[in-house]
Design an enzyme around this catalytic site. Structure first.
Site, PDB file in Angstrom:
ATOM      1  N   ASP A  53       0.861  -1.186   0.156  1.00  0.00           N
ATOM      2  CA  ASP A  53      -0.073   0.100   0.100  1.00  0.00           C
ATOM      3  C   ASP A  53       0.807   0.972  -0.614  1.00  0.00           C
ATOM      4  OD1 ASP A  53      -2.385  -1.528   0.180  1.00  0.00           O
ATOM      5  OD2 ASP A  53      -2.242  -1.603   2.052  1.00  0.00           O
ATOM      6  N   ASP A  95      -7.158   1.766   7.502  1.00  0.00           N
ATOM      7  CA  ASP A  95      -5.628   1.948   7.455  1.00  0.00           C
ATOM      8  C   ASP A  95      -5.788   3.556   7.719  1.00  0.00           C
ATOM      9  OD1 ASP A  95      -5.910   3.693   4.583  1.00  0.00           O
ATOM     10  OD2 ASP A  95      -4.220   2.004   4.421  1.00  0.00           O
TER      11      ASP A  95
END
Length: 315
Positions: A53, A95
């Site tokens: 990511d 997140d």
């Protein structure tokens, strides 16, 4: 099994084909790093060995040229991560880059209580990937549908958490270290752990520390690699392509055998087995250690191996 004429460097040993181990910083996507390698090497055939990511850091293997044919075999390796979970807040991406969707007080948890909760995540479990992920649902990538605001229902998948260790606990922040199977989402572990503790949670920091036998300490930062290419020595920082496959049997074919392998023909080779039969894969290499081909046993011929991936050109 070797022949002096097979000792000459192959294209795999020099510019054009190789492996670069990148210590990805937070910010760029994995695709961004691939694009930079394409620019520095002048080669279009470039791919990475496992998405990180944008907020994540750590080991990102980048394969160049024919070495990209080895990417599919990285799935057999465990992946190692360190992560910091922020309890009490849930986000739509699981997140710190996502929008907050829920907040709850963090209970006065002891280390023993957290350790007990972690037990439910060790071993083989069913995990639902995050809505913002590369998983395809009905032919559409989940994160694209989620960004459009479309409902995303992702089926759970089986993953294995080989190790999950609690580090520092300083409420509301919890440090974790883990070793997981390919396809496991660290963000989903944070989300589900937070749910189990009754307060929600999301990842605020994540670092991939290794893939199989290769650790991030062997990697180079993108800026260092860019400077090396600008100085004309970028290829000097390439890692051995075979580094991820030390567990495979290896064999050095003769010049005649190598010629047959490069033309897709099976040859008899003294490749070791597992004791229960031939190894599922083997690596044909030259005397410099550069891979020539990935081999699989020929059905019905115990010591006959055929190439399934040829990694250099004939000649």
């Amino acid at each position: 099994m070797s022949d002096p004429s097979s000792d000459a460097p192959t294209p795999d040993a020099g510019p054009g084909t190789g492996l670069f181990l990148i210590d990805k910083p937070a910010g760029p996507t994995s695709h961004d790093v691939v694009q930079r390698l394409r620019r520095w090497t002048g080669i279009r055939r470039v791919g990475h060995g496992g998405t990180l990511d944008p907020m994540a850091t750590g080991l990102l293997p980048i394969f160049v040229g024919r070495a990209t044919r080895l990417i599919e075999y990285l799935g057999e390796h465990h992946k190692h991560y360190r992560a910091t979970v922020r309890l009490g807040i849930s986000t739509d991406t699981d997140d710190a880059e996502g929008a907050v969707v829920a907040e709850a007080p963090v209970p006065d948890l002891t280390a023993a209580q957290i350790e007990q909760a972690l037990g439910a995540f060790r071993g083989t479990i069913e995990q639902v990937p995050p809505a913002f992920s590369a998983v395809k649902v009905g032919g559409v990538t989940a994160h694209r549908a989620a960004r459009r605001g479309d409902p995303v229902e992702i089926a759970p998948r089986e993953v294995t958490i080989h190790a999950l260790t609690m580090g520092d606990w300083r409420s509301p922040l919890l440090d974790l270290e883990m070793t997981v199977s390919t396809g496991t989402y660290v963000r989903a572990i944070a989300r589900d752990l937070g749910a189990q503790l009754g307060c929600g949670g999301h990842v605020i920091e994540m670092r991939r520390t290794g893939i199989g036998p290769v650790g991030v300490e062997q990697a180079h930062g993108p800026d260092d690699l860019e400077a090396a290419f600008a100085a004309g020595r970028g290829w000097e920082l390439a890692a051995p392509v075979a580094g991820f496959f030390e567990h495979w049997p290896r064999v050095i074919p003769s010049a005649a055998q190598r010629s047959r392998l490069l033309n897709g023909q099976a040859v008899p080779l003294p490749v070791g087995g597992t004791g229960a039969g031939p190894a599922p894969h083997a690596l044909a290499i030259d005397r410099l250690g550069a891979p020539i081909a990935v081999l699989v046993p020929e059905a019905g011929w115990p010591e006959r191996w055929r190439p399934t991936k040829v990694l250099i050109g004939p000649g």
